[in-house]
Design a protein around this motif. Sequence first.
Motif, PDB file in Angstrom:
ATOM      1  N   PHE A  57       0.836  -1.194   0.000  1.00 41.30           N
ATOM      2  CA  PHE A  57       0.000   0.000   0.000  1.00 41.30           C
ATOM      3  C   PHE A  57       0.876   1.251   0.000  1.00 41.30           C
ATOM      4  CE2 PHE A  57      -2.307   3.359   2.270  1.00 41.30           C
ATOM      5  CZ  PHE A  57      -3.337   3.549   1.372  1.00 41.30           C
ATOM      6  N   ALA A  58       1.895   1.279   0.885  1.00 41.21           N
ATOM      7  CA  ALA A  58       2.801   2.428   0.947  1.00 41.21           C
ATOM      8  C   ALA A  58       3.510   2.624  -0.392  1.00 41.21           C
ATOM      9  CB  ALA A  58       3.814   2.238   2.069  1.00 41.21           C
ATOM     10  N   ALA A  59       3.928   1.526  -1.012  1.00 45.79           N
ATOM     11  CA  ALA A  59       4.589   1.629  -2.314  1.00 45.79           C
ATOM     12  C   ALA A  59       3.660   2.266  -3.348  1.00 45.79           C
ATOM     13  CB  ALA A  59       5.044   0.244  -2.786  1.00 45.79           C
ATOM     14  N   SER A  60       2.387   1.901  -3.299  1.00 45.06           N
ATOM     15  CA  SER A  60       1.448   2.482  -4.267  1.00 45.06           C
ATOM     16  C   SER A  60       1.237   3.973  -4.011  1.00 45.06           C
ATOM     17  CB  SER A  60       0.107   1.736  -4.252  1.00 45.06           C
ATOM     18  OG  SER A  60      -0.621   2.015  -3.072  1.00 45.06           O
ATOM     19  N   VAL A  61       1.246   4.391  -2.745  1.00 42.91           N
ATOM     20  CA  VAL A  61       1.085   5.820  -2.424  1.00 42.91           C
ATOM     21  C   VAL A  61       2.298   6.603  -2.914  1.00 42.91           C
ATOM     22  CG1 VAL A  61       0.863   7.510  -0.558  1.00 42.91           C
ATOM     23  CG2 VAL A  61      -0.397   5.340  -0.436  1.00 42.91           C
ATOM     24  N   PHE A  62       3.497   6.096  -2.638  1.00 39.11           N
ATOM     25  CA  PHE A  62       4.700   6.795  -3.088  1.00 39.11           C
ATOM     26  C   PHE A  62       4.824   6.765  -4.609  1.00 39.11           C
ATOM     27  CE2 PHE A  62       5.658   6.898   1.336  1.00 39.11           C
ATOM     28  CZ  PHE A  62       6.454   8.016   1.488  1.00 39.11           C
ATOM     29  N   GLN A  63       4.346   5.685  -5.240  1.00 33.01           N
ATOM     30  CA  GLN A  63       4.356   5.655  -6.703  1.00 33.01           C
ATOM     31  C   GLN A  63       3.421   6.722  -7.262  1.00 33.01           C
ATOM     32  OE1 GLN A  63       6.465   3.760  -8.711  1.00 33.01           O
ATOM     33  NE2 GLN A  63       5.720   5.314 -10.142  1.00 33.01           N
ATOM     34  N   ARG A  64       2.270   6.917  -6.626  1.00 31.44           N
ATOM     35  CA  ARG A  64       1.361   7.998  -7.042  1.00 31.44           C
ATOM     36  C   ARG A  64       2.082   9.349  -6.996  1.00 31.44           C
ATOM     37  NH1 ARG A  64      -4.630   7.963  -6.179  1.00 31.44           N
ATOM     38  NH2 ARG A  64      -5.257   5.800  -6.089  1.00 31.44           N
ATOM     39  N   ALA A  65       2.870   9.547  -5.939  1.00 31.91           N
ATOM     40  CA  ALA A  65       3.594  10.813  -5.788  1.00 31.91           C
ATOM     41  C   ALA A  65       4.646  10.978  -6.887  1.00 31.91           C
ATOM     42  CB  ALA A  65       4.242  10.891  -4.411  1.00 31.91           C
ATOM     43  N   VAL A  66       5.364   9.912  -7.189  1.00 32.77           N
ATOM     44  CA  VAL A  66       6.349   9.966  -8.277  1.00 32.77           C
ATOM     45  C   VAL A  66       5.637  10.255  -9.594  1.00 32.77           C
ATOM     46  CG1 VAL A  66       7.977   8.587  -9.639  1.00 32.77           C
ATOM     47  CG2 VAL A  66       8.068   8.532  -7.131  1.00 32.77           C
ATOM     48  N   ASP A  67       4.537   9.550  -9.849  1.00 32.50           N
ATOM     49  CA  ASP A  67       3.768   9.751 -11.084  1.00 32.50           C
ATOM     50  C   ASP A  67       3.227  11.172 -11.203  1.00 32.50           C
ATOM     51  OD1 ASP A  67       4.270   7.087 -11.635  1.00 32.50           O
ATOM     52  OD2 ASP A  67       2.234   6.410 -11.116  1.00 32.50           O
ATOM     53  N   ALA A  68       2.960  11.798 -10.056  1.00 33.01           N
ATOM     54  CA  ALA A  68       2.443  13.164 -10.055  1.00 33.01           C
ATOM     55  C   ALA A  68       3.563  14.198 -10.212  1.00 33.01           C
ATOM     56  CB  ALA A  68       1.661  13.429  -8.773  1.00 33.01           C
ATOM     57  N   GLY A  69       4.811  13.741 -10.282  1.00 32.47           N
ATOM     58  CA  GLY A  69       5.930  14.651 -10.495  1.00 32.47           C
ATOM     59  C   GLY A  69       6.616  15.135  -9.228  1.00 32.47           C
ATOM     60  N   TYR A  70       6.357  14.485  -8.091  1.00 32.61           N
ATOM     61  CA  TYR A  70       6.938  14.920  -6.825  1.00 32.61           C
ATOM     62  C   TYR A  70       8.188  14.133  -6.423  1.00 32.61           C
ATOM     63  CZ  TYR A  70       2.149  16.716  -6.361  1.00 32.61           C
ATOM     64  OH  TYR A  70       0.937  17.327  -6.574  1.00 32.61           O
ATOM     65  N   GLY A  71       8.693  13.289  -7.286  1.00 35.16           N
ATOM     66  CA  GLY A  71       9.797  12.390  -6.945  1.00 35.16           C
ATOM     67  C   GLY A  71      11.032  13.044  -6.375  1.00 35.16           C
ATOM     68  N   ALA A  72      11.382  14.230  -6.847  1.00 37.17           N
ATOM     69  CA  ALA A  72      12.598  14.911  -6.377  1.00 37.17           C
ATOM     70  C   ALA A  72      12.355  15.764  -5.137  1.00 37.17           C
ATOM     71  CB  ALA A  72      13.161  15.792  -7.496  1.00 37.17           C
ATOM     72  N   GLU A  73      11.130  15.822  -4.677  1.00 34.55           N
ATOM     73  CA  GLU A  73      10.809  16.657  -3.514  1.00 34.55           C
ATOM     74  C   GLU A  73      11.023  15.884  -2.216  1.00 34.55           C
ATOM     75  OE1 GLU A  73       7.105  18.769  -3.723  1.00 34.55           O
ATOM     76  OE2 GLU A  73       7.341  19.129  -5.865  1.00 34.55           O
ATOM     77  N   GLU A  74      11.081  16.656  -1.124  1.00 36.42           N
ATOM     78  CA  GLU A  74      11.188  16.101   0.234  1.00 36.42           C
ATOM     79  C   GLU A  74      10.135  15.014   0.429  1.00 36.42           C
ATOM     80  OE1 GLU A  74      12.050  15.375   4.050  1.00 36.42           O
ATOM     81  OE2 GLU A  74      13.140  16.995   3.057  1.00 36.42           O
ATOM     82  N   HIS A  75      10.495  13.941   1.119  1.00 35.20           N
ATOM     83  CA  HIS A  75       9.552  12.828   1.286  1.00 35.20           C
ATOM     84  C   HIS A  75       8.259  13.270   1.968  1.00 35.20           C
ATOM     85  CE1 HIS A  75      11.706  12.575   5.168  1.00 35.20           C
ATOM     86  NE2 HIS A  75      10.585  12.047   5.632  1.00 35.20           N
ATOM     87  N   CYS A  76       8.308  14.346   2.728  1.00 35.54           N
ATOM     88  CA  CYS A  76       7.089  14.870   3.365  1.00 35.54           C
ATOM     89  C   CYS A  76       6.079  15.360   2.337  1.00 35.54           C
ATOM     90  CB  CYS A  76       7.417  16.035   4.291  1.00 35.54           C
ATOM     91  SG  CYS A  76       8.532  15.623   5.621  1.00 35.54           S
ATOM     92  N   ALA A  77       6.518  15.587   1.108  1.00 35.03           N
ATOM     93  CA  ALA A  77       5.605  16.034   0.057  1.00 35.03           C
ATOM     94  C   ALA A  77       4.557  14.980  -0.261  1.00 35.03           C
ATOM     95  CB  ALA A  77       6.381  16.417  -1.204  1.00 35.03           C
ATOM     96  N   ILE A  78       4.685  13.805   0.352  1.00 39.00           N
ATOM     97  CA  ILE A  78       3.658  12.774   0.194  1.00 39.00           C
ATOM     98  C   ILE A  78       2.309  13.321   0.641  1.00 39.00           C
ATOM     99  CG2 ILE A  78       3.923  11.655   2.463  1.00 39.00           C
ATOM    100  CD1 ILE A  78       3.588   9.827  -0.874  1.00 39.00           C
ATOM    101  N   THR A  79       2.321  14.347   1.490  1.00 36.04           N
ATOM    102  CA  THR A  79       1.069  14.963   1.934  1.00 36.04           C
ATOM    103  C   THR A  79       0.282  15.531   0.766  1.00 36.04           C
ATOM    104  OG1 THR A  79       2.188  17.052   2.407  1.00 36.04           O
ATOM    105  CG2 THR A  79       1.917  15.514   4.243  1.00 36.04           C
ATOM    106  N   LYS A  80       0.973  15.896  -0.317  1.00 33.79           N
ATOM    107  CA  LYS A  80       0.260  16.403  -1.500  1.00 33.79           C
ATOM    108  C   LYS A  80      -0.648  15.318  -2.072  1.00 33.79           C
ATOM    109  CE  LYS A  80       3.874  19.651  -2.889  1.00 33.79           C
ATOM    110  NZ  LYS A  80       4.792  20.014  -3.991  1.00 33.79           N
ATOM    111  N   VAL A  81      -0.175  14.089  -2.049  1.00 34.07           N
ATOM    112  CA  VAL A  81      -0.985  12.961  -2.528  1.00 34.07           C
ATOM    113  C   VAL A  81      -2.073  12.647  -1.505  1.00 34.07           C
ATOM    114  CG1 VAL A  81      -0.944  10.492  -3.067  1.00 34.07           C
ATOM    115  CG2 VAL A  81       0.860  12.000  -3.933  1.00 34.07           C
ATOM    116  N   LEU A  82      -1.701  12.624  -0.228  1.00 37.16           N
ATOM    117  CA  LEU A  82      -2.661  12.278   0.821  1.00 37.16           C
ATOM    118  C   LEU A  82      -3.817  13.269   0.891  1.00 37.16           C
ATOM    119  CD1 LEU A  82      -0.204  11.266   3.681  1.00 37.16           C
ATOM    120  CD2 LEU A  82      -1.378   9.763   2.060  1.00 37.16           C
ATOM    121  N   ARG A  83      -3.570  14.506   0.511  1.00 42.06           N
ATOM    122  CA  ARG A  83      -4.607  15.538   0.540  1.00 42.06           C
ATOM    123  C   ARG A  83      -5.491  15.539  -0.693  1.00 42.06           C
ATOM    124  NH1 ARG A  83      -0.455  20.268   2.323  1.00 42.06           N
ATOM    125  NH2 ARG A  83      -0.442  19.823   4.551  1.00 42.06           N
ATOM    126  N   SER A  84      -5.089  14.846  -1.728  1.00 37.93           N
ATOM    127  CA  SER A  84      -5.828  14.916  -2.993  1.00 37.93           C
ATOM    128  C   SER A  84      -7.170  14.191  -2.896  1.00 37.93           C
ATOM    129  CB  SER A  84      -5.000  14.330  -4.137  1.00 37.93           C
ATOM    130  OG  SER A  84      -4.914  12.924  -4.008  1.00 37.93           O
TER     131      SER A  84
END
Length: 137
Positions: A57-84
Motif C-alpha cells: 500500500f505504501a509503495a502504491s502511495v509513493f508511486q502515485r507521488a512519483v507519477d504526479a511529479g513529486y519524486g525529487a521533492e522532500e519525502h514529506c511532500a507525500i502529503t500532496k498525494v494524501l490531501r488529494s
Amino acid sequence: MAGSAPLFADDMRRMARVIATNSFSAPESTIASVRADIARLVDVSDDLGIGADLPNFAASVFQRAVDAGYGAEEHCAITKVLRSPSFKVALSRHATAGGLLASLHRSACNMQSESVNPIQLQSATGSASRFGPSLCR
C-alpha cells in the motif's frame, strides 16, 4: 533505542515545519528514494513470506507521488498525494490500508494543534476516520 528518541523528535518537528510551510524543495530524502526503500521492503517481505499489505500500500502511495511529479521533492511532500480528493476516494475503498493510514494520521495529528478543524473520511468499513489539520487541509 531510547537514546534515539530525541533524534526522532527533532526529525518529526522538522517534517512538521516542512509540511506546514510547504517547503518541499530542499530534501533530506526524496519521494523517489523512499519509494525505492519501500520497494526493497516489499521484496524482503515477499522473500520472508510475511505479509506485505502495508508495504504494498505504501509503495502504491509513493508511486502515485512519483507519477504526479513529486519524486525529487522532500519525502514529506507525500502529503500532496494524501490531501488529494482522488486519493481520499481510493483510500475509502481500501479498508485495511485505510484503517491503518487513518491510525497513522491520528497519531501524527495528535502531535499538532487542533486549532484547525479535522475532517472526517468514511472508510470502506463504514467507520469514520479522523484526519488532522496538517495532513488533510
